[in-house]
Design a protein around this motif. Structure first.
Motif, PDB file in Angstrom:
ATOM      1  N   GLY A 200       0.815  -1.212   0.000  1.00  0.00           N
ATOM      2  CA  GLY A 200       0.000   0.000   0.000  1.00  0.00           C
ATOM      3  C   GLY A 200       0.849   1.262   0.000  1.00  0.00           C
ATOM      4  N   THR A 201       1.968   1.236   0.702  1.00  0.00           N
ATOM      5  CA  THR A 201       2.871   2.390   0.709  1.00  0.00           C
ATOM      6  C   THR A 201       3.454   2.619  -0.671  1.00  0.00           C
ATOM      7  N   ILE A 202       3.863   1.552  -1.325  1.00  0.00           N
ATOM      8  CA  ILE A 202       4.439   1.668  -2.676  1.00  0.00           C
ATOM      9  C   ILE A 202       3.367   2.131  -3.660  1.00  0.00           C
ATOM     10  N   THR A 203       2.137   1.670  -3.492  1.00  0.00           N
ATOM     11  CA  THR A 203       1.035   2.120  -4.356  1.00  0.00           C
ATOM     12  C   THR A 203       0.778   3.611  -4.148  1.00  0.00           C
ATOM     13  N   ASP A 204       0.817   4.074  -2.897  1.00  0.00           N
ATOM     14  CA  ASP A 204       0.644   5.505  -2.629  1.00  0.00           C
ATOM     15  C   ASP A 204       1.719   6.324  -3.331  1.00  0.00           C
ATOM     16  N   ILE A 205       2.960   5.835  -3.298  1.00  0.00           N
ATOM     17  CA  ILE A 205       4.057   6.537  -3.976  1.00  0.00           C
ATOM     18  C   ILE A 205       3.797   6.577  -5.475  1.00  0.00           C
ATOM     19  N   ARG A 206       3.372   5.463  -6.048  1.00  0.00           N
ATOM     20  CA  ARG A 206       3.109   5.416  -7.486  1.00  0.00           C
ATOM     21  C   ARG A 206       1.993   6.374  -7.886  1.00  0.00           C
ATOM     22  N   LEU A 207       0.951   6.482  -7.072  1.00  0.00           N
ATOM     23  CA  LEU A 207      -0.148   7.409  -7.380  1.00  0.00           C
ATOM     24  C   LEU A 207       0.342   8.854  -7.345  1.00  0.00           C
ATOM     25  N   LYS A 208       1.193   9.189  -6.372  1.00  0.00           N
ATOM     26  CA  LYS A 208       1.743  10.549  -6.297  1.00  0.00           C
ATOM     27  C   LYS A 208       2.685  10.826  -7.462  1.00  0.00           C
ATOM     28  N   LEU A 209       3.430   9.807  -7.906  1.00  0.00           N
ATOM     29  CA  LEU A 209       4.289   9.976  -9.081  1.00  0.00           C
ATOM     30  C   LEU A 209       3.450  10.196 -10.337  1.00  0.00           C
ATOM     31  N   ARG A 210       2.320   9.540 -10.410  1.00  0.00           N
ATOM     32  CA  ARG A 210       1.425   9.721 -11.555  1.00  0.00           C
ATOM     33  C   ARG A 210       0.881  11.140 -11.593  1.00  0.00           C
ATOM     34  N   ASP A 211       0.628  11.729 -10.421  1.00  0.00           N
ATOM     35  CA  ASP A 211       0.101  13.096 -10.361  1.00  0.00           C
ATOM     36  C   ASP A 211       1.058  14.116 -10.989  1.00  0.00           C
ATOM     37  N   VAL A 212       2.371  13.877 -10.885  1.00  0.00           N
ATOM     38  CA  VAL A 212       3.346  14.826 -11.451  1.00  0.00           C
ATOM     39  C   VAL A 212       3.926  14.308 -12.768  1.00  0.00           C
ATOM     40  N   ASN A 213       3.262  13.296 -13.355  1.00  0.00           N
ATOM     41  CA  ASN A 213       3.643  12.739 -14.646  1.00  0.00           C
ATOM     42  C   ASN A 213       5.067  12.163 -14.646  1.00  0.00           C
ATOM     43  N   ALA A 214       5.464  11.544 -13.541  1.00  0.00           N
ATOM     44  CA  ALA A 214       6.734  10.824 -13.460  1.00  0.00           C
ATOM     45  C   ALA A 214       6.414   9.350 -13.657  1.00  0.00           C
ATOM     46  N   LEU A 215       6.319   8.939 -14.916  1.00  0.00           N
ATOM     47  CA  LEU A 215       5.797   7.623 -15.234  1.00  0.00           C
ATOM     48  C   LEU A 215       6.881   6.559 -15.410  1.00  0.00           C
ATOM     49  N   LYS A 216       8.137   6.955 -15.502  1.00  0.00           N
ATOM     50  CA  LYS A 216       9.227   5.975 -15.610  1.00  0.00           C
ATOM     51  C   LYS A 216       9.653   5.584 -14.201  1.00  0.00           C
ATOM     52  N   VAL A 217       9.241   4.394 -13.770  1.00  0.00           N
ATOM     53  CA  VAL A 217       9.520   3.919 -12.423  1.00  0.00           C
ATOM     54  C   VAL A 217      10.320   2.627 -12.516  1.00  0.00           C
ATOM     55  N   SER A 218      11.355   2.546 -11.704  1.00  0.00           N
ATOM     56  CA  SER A 218      12.193   1.355 -11.635  1.00  0.00           C
ATOM     57  C   SER A 218      12.179   0.834 -10.205  1.00  0.00           C
ATOM     58  N   TYR A 219      12.032  -0.468 -10.076  1.00  0.00           N
ATOM     59  CA  TYR A 219      12.066  -1.097  -8.751  1.00  0.00           C
ATOM     60  C   TYR A 219      13.413  -1.783  -8.598  1.00  0.00           C
ATOM     61  N   SER A 220      14.163  -1.414  -7.582  1.00  0.00           N
ATOM     62  CA  SER A 220      15.486  -1.991  -7.371  1.00  0.00           C
ATOM     63  C   SER A 220      15.353  -3.384  -6.767  1.00  0.00           C
ATOM     64  N   THR A 221      16.120  -4.312  -7.329  1.00  0.00           N
ATOM     65  CA  THR A 221      16.131  -5.689  -6.849  1.00  0.00           C
ATOM     66  C   THR A 221      17.557  -6.179  -6.787  1.00  0.00           C
ATOM     67  N   GLN A 222      17.734  -7.357  -6.244  1.00  0.00           N
ATOM     68  CA  GLN A 222      19.024  -8.011  -6.293  1.00  0.00           C
ATOM     69  C   GLN A 222      18.881  -9.252  -7.159  1.00  0.00           C
ATOM     70  N   LYS A 223      19.976  -9.649  -7.760  1.00  0.00           N
ATOM     71  CA  LYS A 223      19.922 -10.815  -8.637  1.00  0.00           C
ATOM     72  C   LYS A 223      19.799 -12.067  -7.780  1.00  0.00           C
ATOM     73  N   GLY A 224      18.864 -12.884  -8.122  1.00  0.00           N
ATOM     74  CA  GLY A 224      18.634 -14.092  -7.350  1.00  0.00           C
ATOM     75  C   GLY A 224      17.696 -15.034  -8.066  1.00  0.00           C
ATOM     76  N   SER A 225      17.192 -16.003  -7.325  1.00  0.00           N
ATOM     77  CA  SER A 225      16.336 -17.026  -7.929  1.00  0.00           C
ATOM     78  C   SER A 225      14.889 -16.586  -8.050  1.00  0.00           C
ATOM     79  N   GLY A 226      14.535 -15.467  -7.405  1.00  0.00           N
ATOM     80  CA  GLY A 226      13.164 -14.991  -7.497  1.00  0.00           C
ATOM     81  C   GLY A 226      12.263 -15.584  -6.444  1.00  0.00           C
ATOM     82  N   ASN A 227      12.797 -16.352  -5.523  1.00  0.00           N
ATOM     83  CA  ASN A 227      11.982 -16.957  -4.456  1.00  0.00           C
ATOM     84  C   ASN A 227      11.745 -15.997  -3.331  1.00  0.00           C
TER      85      ASN A 227
END
Length: 154
Positions: free
Chosen positions: A127-154
């Motif tokens: 929900g916190t990340i969704t709130d951030i995305r909605l606020k980014l949409r309000d200022v037309n900052a539509l290029k969003v990247s989620y940082s991850t680490q390389k792994g197996s995806g589990n």
């Protein structure tokens, strides 16, 4: 007999006259090429989720980073829903001002290439990340990247 004795021929001493110049050139090189961390983390170091398909971000100067995780200070609360913008804990309502401030620091031609990177702890609330995305949409900052680490995806 001669008054002058012949000196023994041996290895000449190493010339160290250029040594200070070399040391200062190395010092100058490392001072110019080293970058310091721009922000101090006020949240605990995020344990990033793992992913199998990752891509490294280009043009790091055009990336605005938003950290989401648990605050280091116990006074700030114990939940994983804290947002850090620059050097302070903030709320989702302050994200648009953060993005607008970052846009003023780059040229007009580079604004469409700006990316917002969200470094969220894997225990963070969606929900916190969704709130951030909605606020980014309000200022037309539509290029969003989620940082991850390389792994197996589990």
């Amino acid at each position: 007999m001669s008054k002058f004795r012949k000196k023994k021929k041996g290895m000449p001493a190493v010339n160290t006259a250029a040594l200070p110049d070399i040391v200062f050139m190395l010092l100058f090189f490392f001072m110019v090429t080293t970058t310091m961390r721009e922000t101090d983390l006020r949240i605990e170091n995020p344990r990033l989720p793992s992913a199998t398909e990752i891509k490294k971000l280009e043009h790091k100067s055009l990336v605005c980073t938003i950290y989401v995780g648990k605050a280091k200070d116990e006074n700030k609360g114990s939940g994983y829903n804290k947002i850090q913008l620059n050097d302070k804990i903030a709320s989702a309502d302050q994200v648009p001002a953060f993005i607008i401030n970052a846009r003023t620091k780059v040229s007009e031609a580079e604004i469409p290439f700006m990316t917002t990177s969200i470094k969220a702890d894997k225990e963070s609330n969606v929900g916190t990340i969704t709130d951030i995305r909605l606020k980014l949409r309000d200022v037309n900052a539509l290029k969003v990247s989620y940082s991850t680490q390389k792994g197996s995806g589990n």
